[in-house]
Design a protein around this motif. Structure first.
Motif, PDB file in Angstrom:
ATOM      1  N   ARG A   1      16.621 -68.707  -1.975  1.00  0.00           N
ATOM      2  CA  ARG A   1      16.787 -70.164  -1.985  1.00  0.00           C
ATOM      3  C   ARG A   1      15.472 -70.872  -1.675  1.00  0.00           C
ATOM      4  NH1 ARG A   1      22.415 -70.393   1.368  1.00  0.00           N
ATOM      5  NH2 ARG A   1      23.796 -70.106  -0.408  1.00  0.00           N
ATOM      6  N   GLU A   2      14.746 -70.368  -0.685  1.00  0.00           N
ATOM      7  CA  GLU A   2      13.462 -70.977  -0.331  1.00  0.00           C
ATOM      8  C   GLU A   2      12.474 -70.863  -1.475  1.00  0.00           C
ATOM      9  OE1 GLU A   2      12.303 -69.050   3.281  1.00  0.00           O
ATOM     10  OE2 GLU A   2      13.892 -70.016   4.447  1.00  0.00           O
ATOM     11  N   GLN A   3      12.466 -69.718  -2.145  1.00  0.00           N
ATOM     12  CA  GLN A   3      11.568 -69.511  -3.280  1.00  0.00           C
ATOM     13  C   GLN A   3      11.915 -70.476  -4.412  1.00  0.00           C
ATOM     14  OE1 GLN A   3       9.071 -67.310  -3.067  1.00  0.00           O
ATOM     15  NE2 GLN A   3       8.279 -67.652  -5.092  1.00  0.00           N
ATOM     16  N   ILE A   4      13.202 -70.631  -4.682  1.00  0.00           N
ATOM     17  CA  ILE A   4      13.633 -71.526  -5.756  1.00  0.00           C
ATOM     18  C   ILE A   4      13.292 -72.968  -5.435  1.00  0.00           C
ATOM     19  CG2 ILE A   4      15.682 -72.486  -6.887  1.00  0.00           C
ATOM     20  CD1 ILE A   4      16.849 -69.631  -6.767  1.00  0.00           C
ATOM     21  N   SER A   5      13.507 -73.384  -4.187  1.00  0.00           N
ATOM     22  CA  SER A   5      13.230 -74.778  -3.831  1.00  0.00           C
ATOM     23  C   SER A   5      11.739 -75.092  -3.888  1.00  0.00           C
ATOM     24  CB  SER A   5      13.785 -75.107  -2.442  1.00  0.00           C
ATOM     25  OG  SER A   5      13.090 -74.377  -1.445  1.00  0.00           O
ATOM     26  N   GLY A   6      10.897 -74.087  -3.811  1.00  0.00           N
ATOM     27  CA  GLY A   6       9.451 -74.297  -3.881  1.00  0.00           C
ATOM     28  C   GLY A   6       8.873 -74.214  -5.282  1.00  0.00           C
ATOM     29  N   MET A   7       9.714 -73.948  -6.261  1.00  0.00           N
ATOM     30  CA  MET A   7       9.221 -73.810  -7.635  1.00  0.00           C
ATOM     31  C   MET A   7       8.824 -75.164  -8.196  1.00  0.00           C
ATOM     32  SD  MET A   7      11.965 -71.107  -9.146  1.00  0.00           S
ATOM     33  CE  MET A   7      11.048 -70.564 -10.558  1.00  0.00           C
ATOM     34  N   PRO A   8       7.737 -75.201  -8.965  1.00  0.00           N
ATOM     35  CA  PRO A   8       7.339 -76.470  -9.571  1.00  0.00           C
ATOM     36  C   PRO A   8       8.334 -76.900 -10.641  1.00  0.00           C
ATOM     37  CG  PRO A   8       5.944 -74.692 -10.366  1.00  0.00           C
ATOM     38  CD  PRO A   8       6.828 -74.116  -9.292  1.00  0.00           C
ATOM     39  N   GLY A   9       8.663 -78.186 -10.634  1.00  0.00           N
ATOM     40  CA  GLY A   9       9.557 -78.736 -11.635  1.00  0.00           C
ATOM     41  C   GLY A   9      11.026 -78.618 -11.301  1.00  0.00           C
ATOM     42  N   ILE A  10      11.339 -78.031 -10.152  1.00  0.00           N
ATOM     43  CA  ILE A  10      12.751 -77.856  -9.805  1.00  0.00           C
ATOM     44  C   ILE A  10      13.423 -79.198  -9.540  1.00  0.00           C
ATOM     45  CG2 ILE A  10      12.520 -77.570  -7.303  1.00  0.00           C
ATOM     46  CD1 ILE A  10      14.711 -75.383  -9.505  1.00  0.00           C
ATOM     47  N   ASP A  11      12.612 -80.195  -9.204  1.00  0.00           N
ATOM     48  CA  ASP A  11      13.154 -81.517  -8.915  1.00  0.00           C
ATOM     49  C   ASP A  11      13.353 -82.354 -10.184  1.00  0.00           C
ATOM     50  OD1 ASP A  11      10.445 -81.577  -9.329  1.00  0.00           O
ATOM     51  OD2 ASP A  11      10.068 -83.221  -7.941  1.00  0.00           O
TER      52      ASP A  11
END
Length: 98
Positions: free
Chosen positions: A49-59
Motif C-alpha cells: 500500500r505504501e509503495q502504491i501510494s508513492g507511485m507517480p500519477g496515482i493521484d
C-alpha cells in the motif's frame, strides 16, 4: 515545471501467495505460528500500500493519465523526427568506430 520522481533501485517482490500458503498450512496444522504468519501478511500488504501510494500519477484519474501518456508519446515522436532531421543535415562529423 518538471517534478523529480524518486527511483526505486531494487525491485520489490509483492507476491502474497507464498505467505497465504504458509498461513493456510499453519491453520491446517493448528499451529500457534498462525498469528506470526498473519502478521507477516499484514506487513507485506502495508508495504505494498505504501509503495502504491508513492507511485507517480496515482493521484490522477485514468483519463488524465491517458491524456498525459498521449502528450508524452507525441513529444517523443516530435523529438525523434527532429533527431532524424538533424542527422540528415550531415553537419556533424561522426567518427566511425574502427
Amino acid at each position: 515545471m518538471a517534478t523529480t520522481v524518486p527511483v526505486v533501485e531494487e525491485a520489490e517482490d509483492y507476491s502474497f501467495l507464498p505467505i497465504i500458503h504458509d498461513v493456510i498450512k499453519c491453520m491446517d496444522k493448528d499451529s500457534p505460528d498462525v498469528h506470526q504468519e498473519l502478521n507477516k501478511l499484514k506487513t507485506k500488504i502495508q508495504e505494498a500500500r505504501e509503495q502504491i501510494s508513492g507511485m507517480p500519477g496515482i493521484d490522477m484519474s485514468p483519463a488524465l493519465q491517458e491524456n498525459k501518456l498521449q502528450t508524452l508519446r507525441e513529444q517523443v515522436q516530435t523529438k525523434n523526427q527532429l533527431l532524424q532531421k538533424y542527422k540528415s543535415l550531415c553537419m556533424f562529423d561522426i567518427p566511425k568506430p574502427s
